[in-house]
Design an enzyme around this catalytic site. Sequence first.
Site, PDB file in Angstrom:
ATOM      1  N   LYS A   1       0.739  -1.200  -0.004  1.00  0.00           N
ATOM      2  CA  LYS A   1      -0.144   0.054   0.076  1.00  0.00           C
ATOM      3  C   LYS A   1       0.899   1.196   0.234  1.00  0.00           C
ATOM      4  O   LYS A   1       1.920   1.348   0.727  1.00  0.00           O
ATOM      5  CB  LYS A   1      -1.087  -0.071   1.141  1.00  0.00           C
ATOM      6  CG  LYS A   1      -1.938   1.097   1.231  1.00  0.00           C
ATOM      7  CD  LYS A   1      -2.670   1.005   2.617  1.00  0.00           C
ATOM      8  CE  LYS A   1      -4.002   2.069   2.689  1.00  0.00           C
ATOM      9  NZ  LYS A   1      -4.639   1.863   3.837  1.00  0.00           N
TER      10      LYS A   1
ATOM     11  N   SER B   1      -9.617   1.805   3.147  1.00  0.00           N
ATOM     12  CA  SER B   1      -8.829   2.293   2.081  1.00  0.00           C
ATOM     13  C   SER B   1      -7.925   1.624   1.115  1.00  0.00           C
ATOM     14  O   SER B   1      -7.134   2.021   0.058  1.00  0.00           O
ATOM     15  CB  SER B   1      -8.077   3.566   2.824  1.00  0.00           C
ATOM     16  OG  SER B   1      -7.108   2.947   3.740  1.00  0.00           O
TER      17      SER B   1
ATOM     18  N   SER C   1      -9.714  -0.580   7.112  1.00  0.00           N
ATOM     19  CA  SER C   1      -9.123  -0.348   5.755  1.00  0.00           C
ATOM     20  C   SER C   1      -8.340  -1.781   5.163  1.00  0.00           C
ATOM     21  O   SER C   1      -8.368  -1.644   3.978  1.00  0.00           O
ATOM     22  CB  SER C   1      -8.074   0.670   5.666  1.00  0.00           C
ATOM     23  OG  SER C   1      -8.695   1.952   5.844  1.00  0.00           O
TER      24      SER C   1
END
Length: 446
Positions: free
Chosen positions: A72, A150, A174
């Site tokens: 990420k 996210s 997330s």
Amino acid sequence: MITMMQTAERLRQGLTTPDKLIESALAAIKNSAYVFIDVLEQRAFNDAKASTRRWRQGAPLSPFDGIPYAVKDLLDVVGSRTTAGSITRIDAPMAVEDAEVIAALAALGMIPLGKTNLTEFAYSGLGLNPHFGTPTCDVAVSESRVPGGSSSGSAIAVQRGIVTCAIGTDTAGSIRIPAAFNGLVGYKASTSRYSMKGLHPLAITLDSLGPFAHTVADCVALDTAMRGFKDVAIEAANLSSLRFVVDDGVMSDPALQPVVQHNLVSMMERLRAAGAQVERRPVLAVARTRELIAREGWLGAIEAWRLLGAIVEGPQGHQMDRRVRHRLRTAKEVDPASEARIRHLRTELMAAMERELDGAILVMPTVKHVAPPMAPLSNDDELFASVNLETLSLTMIGSLLDMPGVAIPSGKDSIGLATSTLFSTTQGRDDQLLSACLAIETRLCD
């Protein structure tokens, strides 16, 4: 889909090489829009070449030497910018050292393939990003669905088979939400399990890390690697020794989609039949935590505003996703006394949860609904805001109380969209949780 552990076995047997793994992954990226913000092609090629040489010499750094994974874009990787999914950081300086968890994986020979897409500044549970595009899963449905956020790109990189595993972050859901929407296993660790050095923060009290994969076993293996260990030590628990508490309050929520409820109940019936103790009752600490969040606000929002408020109100603010900017601005109005009350009650509720569970594992739906259609949420900001909060509403409980959680696929709805069950324990009991989830996976795969 091939798993991380299967890939490790193929490497051991000489059925593939790191060079081939990287070539295949890079080819898959070309057919998967918006998943990566930055592809680390040259580093991947160089690392794969070195790893292939080690395997041929019979001296791999670990069983996972040469396995590519996705990261990420909140974590520093040498030679890339950490954008946090925001064009306000498009000119951020290149990272000069890897985040500590990335360095731990590099020491075992694992290869970061690239930096994955996310909601801007990791501040939404739906995963939309107007700057870098929104990645979507490859499930055949009539309209595109949100990927969950996210950590959208990390989840989709695994769902599409680009990599076998990926790293995400989780502050309010997330990791667990994208895992749920995409039929993956997602593990959100206790906040103290990994070093957070080299991570762009959102809310320092609640920020945590964890892996995505197709199996619990893969998540356990990546968790072990992220902590610098060469071999997997956590083993499956004896299912008959496990106690599960299904929260009746959440299961009675009128917003819970029937298919989500049905698939969770079916899953727990199978575990009960295999010898596990399954109890369904209200968990007061869950209800009190939900009430606290509704009454006083979200601690993560308060800390996020403290970190990002200057950007929101500065000259770059107009460049931000309007939905993220608006949500951050609402946190500006939170009464400072609310933060003190939240922190005080948080400590009290963590102790209350410990007493109520008494060593049992808490069971809830990961999300109340399957992945919603993307187009309406892109076009209607009020709808986006309400669906986003509903999507986050269950995972926020574990985040506020620092409960490690594993989202495990529970089934699908009538058109093939995934549902998910969330298994959680109290702060710091990560090994117990992972051991239990290995047992769950073994039974459900029989």
